[in-house]
Write an enzyme that holds these catalytic residues in place. Sequence first.
Site, mmCIF file in Angstrom:
data_model
loop_
_atom_site.group_PDB
_atom_site.id
_atom_site.type_symbol
_atom_site.label_atom_id
_atom_site.label_comp_id
_atom_site.label_asym_id
_atom_site.label_seq_id
_atom_site.Cartn_x
_atom_site.Cartn_y
_atom_site.Cartn_z
ATOM 1 N N PRO A 157 0.817 -1.227 0.000
ATOM 2 C CA PRO A 157 0.000 0.000 0.000
ATOM 3 C C PRO A 157 0.841 1.264 0.000
ATOM 4 C CG PRO A 157 0.011 -0.976 2.198
ATOM 5 C CD PRO A 157 0.781 -1.905 1.324
ATOM 6 N N CYS A 158 1.680 1.404 -0.996
ATOM 7 C CA CYS A 158 2.562 2.577 -1.058
ATOM 8 C C CYS A 158 1.751 3.861 -1.244
ATOM 9 C CB CYS A 158 3.565 2.404 -2.184
ATOM 10 S SG CYS A 158 2.871 1.628 -3.647
#
Length: 104
Positions: A51-52
């Site tokens: 989940p950058c």
Amino acid sequence: MSTFPEAVYQIVRQIPKGKVATYGQIAMLAGSPRASRIVGAAMFRAPAGLPCHRVLYRDGTLCCDQAFGGKEIQRQMLEAEGITFLPDGRVDLKEHLWHGGNEE
DNA sequence: CCGTTGACCCTTC
DNA sequence: AGAAGGGCCAACG
């Protein structure tokens, strides 16, 4: 966990839904509070499933307008997570800033 | 092994 | 208050 990026991946994966973290915060949790740049580089090389998009600037602004293929793309993903945006185009850090709590 | 580069952050003009 | 420049740490050639 031997390399720095690997440690960063573990930390980013621990960010709960509806919360966001800054590169500097992650860098500090990784062990180097000044290696925020390394975190960003690691994000670019980060594998799928990371989940950058929950990782933002210190002010709450998105990284560089071209991340993920477009800042508006990231905005949509963050809104889908329950993140609220300010009229300035920044994320409400005072409401969604994640604390580095590995214990969870 | 040494030099260059980078999804950043902070200080100063 | 806004813009510009330098510095930092670790991976890659």
